[in-house]
Scaffold this active site. Sequence first.
Site, PDB file in Angstrom:
ATOM      1  N   ARG A  68      11.285  49.255   0.870  1.00  0.00           N
ATOM      2  CA  ARG A  68      12.741  48.375   0.654  1.00  0.00           C
ATOM      3  C   ARG A  68      13.739  49.177   0.069  1.00  0.00           C
ATOM      4  O   ARG A  68      14.917  48.475   0.268  1.00  0.00           O
ATOM      5  CB  ARG A  68      12.241  47.189  -0.308  1.00  0.00           C
ATOM      6  CG  ARG A  68      13.306  46.304  -0.531  1.00  0.00           C
ATOM      7  CD  ARG A  68      12.993  44.772  -0.532  1.00  0.00           C
ATOM      8  NE  ARG A  68      11.735  44.678  -1.510  1.00  0.00           N
ATOM      9  CZ  ARG A  68      11.877  44.901  -2.888  1.00  0.00           C
ATOM     10  NH1 ARG A  68      13.012  45.238  -3.433  1.00  0.00           N
ATOM     11  NH2 ARG A  68      10.770  44.525  -3.661  1.00  0.00           N
ATOM     12  N   TYR A 123      32.586  34.354  15.614  1.00  0.00           N
ATOM     13  CA  TYR A 123      31.172  34.139  15.777  1.00  0.00           C
ATOM     14  C   TYR A 123      30.675  32.885  15.115  1.00  0.00           C
ATOM     15  O   TYR A 123      31.098  32.667  13.853  1.00  0.00           O
ATOM     16  CB  TYR A 123      30.372  35.161  15.857  1.00  0.00           C
ATOM     17  CG  TYR A 123      28.749  34.895  15.946  1.00  0.00           C
ATOM     18  CD1 TYR A 123      28.106  34.582  17.302  1.00  0.00           C
ATOM     19  CD2 TYR A 123      27.777  35.062  14.808  1.00  0.00           C
ATOM     20  CE1 TYR A 123      26.905  34.628  17.426  1.00  0.00           C
ATOM     21  CE2 TYR A 123      26.672  34.646  14.971  1.00  0.00           C
ATOM     22  CZ  TYR A 123      25.949  34.371  16.295  1.00  0.00           C
ATOM     23  OH  TYR A 123      24.827  34.269  16.773  1.00  0.00           O
ATOM     24  N   ASP A 188      34.431  42.611  12.731  1.00  0.00           N
ATOM     25  CA  ASP A 188      33.100  42.274  13.422  1.00  0.00           C
ATOM     26  C   ASP A 188      33.445  43.171  14.794  1.00  0.00           C
ATOM     27  O   ASP A 188      34.410  42.823  15.463  1.00  0.00           O
ATOM     28  CB  ASP A 188      32.762  41.109  13.658  1.00  0.00           C
ATOM     29  CG  ASP A 188      31.697  41.073  14.375  1.00  0.00           C
ATOM     30  OD1 ASP A 188      30.979  41.717  15.239  1.00  0.00           O
ATOM     31  OD2 ASP A 188      30.645  39.923  14.094  1.00  0.00           O
ATOM     32  N   LYS A 213      23.054  43.308  20.126  1.00  0.00           N
ATOM     33  CA  LYS A 213      24.019  43.125  21.410  1.00  0.00           C
ATOM     34  C   LYS A 213      23.930  44.504  21.978  1.00  0.00           C
ATOM     35  O   LYS A 213      22.847  45.041  22.469  1.00  0.00           O
ATOM     36  CB  LYS A 213      25.219  42.572  21.076  1.00  0.00           C
ATOM     37  CG  LYS A 213      25.074  41.471  20.119  1.00  0.00           C
ATOM     38  CD  LYS A 213      24.432  40.141  20.540  1.00  0.00           C
ATOM     39  CE  LYS A 213      24.165  39.119  19.628  1.00  0.00           C
ATOM     40  NZ  LYS A 213      25.239  38.513  18.944  1.00  0.00           N
TER      41      LYS A 213
HETATM   42  C1  LIG Z   1      25.405  37.664  17.694  1.00  0.00           C
HETATM   43  C2  LIG Z   1      26.605  38.019  16.901  1.00  0.00           C
HETATM   44  C3  LIG Z   1      26.474  37.911  15.506  1.00  0.00           C
HETATM   45  C4  LIG Z   1      25.221  37.872  14.757  1.00  0.00           C
HETATM   46  O1  LIG Z   1      24.183  38.632  14.893  1.00  0.00           O
HETATM   47  P1  LIG Z   1      22.545  38.591  14.800  1.00  0.00           P
HETATM   48  O2  LIG Z   1      22.070  39.725  15.005  1.00  0.00           O
HETATM   49  O3  LIG Z   1      22.231  37.416  15.954  1.00  0.00           O
HETATM   50  O4  LIG Z   1      22.208  38.061  13.299  1.00  0.00           O
HETATM   51  C5  LIG Z   1      27.592  38.313  14.808  1.00  0.00           C
HETATM   52  N1  LIG Z   1      28.600  38.691  15.222  1.00  0.00           N
HETATM   53  C6  LIG Z   1      28.827  38.540  16.788  1.00  0.00           C
HETATM   54  C7  LIG Z   1      30.197  38.807  17.372  1.00  0.00           C
HETATM   55  C8  LIG Z   1      27.861  38.307  17.578  1.00  0.00           C
HETATM   56  O5  LIG Z   1      27.893  38.217  18.689  1.00  0.00           O
END
Ligand SMILES: *Cc1c(COP(=O)(O)O)cnc(C)c1O
Length: 409
Positions: A68, A123, A188, A213
């Site tokens: 951890r 998001y 982001d 993604k």
């Molecule tokens: C999917 C997504 C998230 C969240 O990510 P997870 O891996 O599903 O927790 C945050 N920001 C954007 C732009 C996303 O497409």
Amino acid sequence: MTDQRPLHPDTVAVHSGRGDLADLGVHALPIDLSTTNPLPDIERGGDSYEAMAGGGRPIADGSLVYARLWNPTVARFEDALAEMEHAEAAVAFSSGMAAMTAVILAHTGATGKHHVVAVRPLYGGTDHLLGSGLLGTETTFCHPSEVGVSIRQDTALVIVETPANPTLELVDIAEVVAAAGDVPVVVDNTFATPILQNPLDHGAAMSLHSATKYLGGHGDVIAGVVACSETTAEALRRVRAVTGGLLHPLGAYLLHRGLTTLPVRMRQQQENAQRIVQWLIDQPEVDEVFFPGLDGDPQGIVKRQMHGTGAMIAMRMRGGYSAAGAVASAVSLFTHAVSLGGVDSLIQHPAALTHRPVPADARPDADVLRLSIGLENADDLIADLAQAFTRVGSGAQASGAATASPAQG
Ligand SMILES: *Cc1c(COP(=O)(O)O)cnc(C)c1O
């Protein structure tokens, strides 16, 4: 390798985070699954524990103590991502939302500040996390031009997403950073990836990815990662060590392997997306196409801040909510599913799915569909959309094409 000239991103993607492999006598990335580690003696074990629990790196000749606190497979992926983002460090988490949670907790919580400024659209999960106040924060949602006036004495963080999910709206990172003053800005960067955009180069303090993604790229890992300074990384690791939102080493291995093909995937997926956009804008079934730069980039943001447009498309269906829903169900090569950034193409309805928790006045319109373009042949993807439009067109005529949206209330 040369010391004089910075390596190109394609080369960094293949070689980064692998500096210790030759000494280990291996060529492929090793996977370390240990949950605990032998301690040399109590002094050095204890010192190493203390260093890592405080967010630092393990001490030399100490011990990794407990997974951890530190895992070498995860750390290699973090080093690679940091280099690709032109950052000192990166910290990986069990998901994009765990990464966002750690960013918020590290800057609020014990700091005594609890106000966040968030530029919409975001998001849906991020919007929901902030809007719910679940982490004890208070959020002012605003337009990019309102960041300056939204900052307060107790503002801990500015959150912005560009290109934004799902409308592909662009935000000028340097402008937001200037308006934020001393307040750190987290971008982001999920849609652009480090290949198309490096927020730290424009003054952002952190670049956050849902690694689920594009970074993973194959739809088989949930993960998040934040690229930042070493000081910020220490604060994030402290949160990670006590809250436990860890990335599993198997996931880190897949992500690190995925980084090697990220530049190639992005180029081809983007080329496919650009071809599909050119086709979509001529289709009578489509009222509007959203894609970075399609409006001629009047503010010059694509040119100034990005190395490409990416491979995400949104489109407004002329037949409204019912046509959007019908198209999502009528495709066959595209998968009707949430998520994005993988090698295969996906289609989804943001208002009903990914952005459902967003308040109605900030939710995407009900006639909008979002496409994540993959590595299939663009002609095959176009043919799939064309057959879906044809099927829906004849169905809509038969049913009288209702445009009202239950999701929009
Ligand atoms: C999917 C997504 C998230 C969240 O990510 P997870 O891996 O599903 O927790 C945050 N920001 C954007 C732009 C996303 O497409």
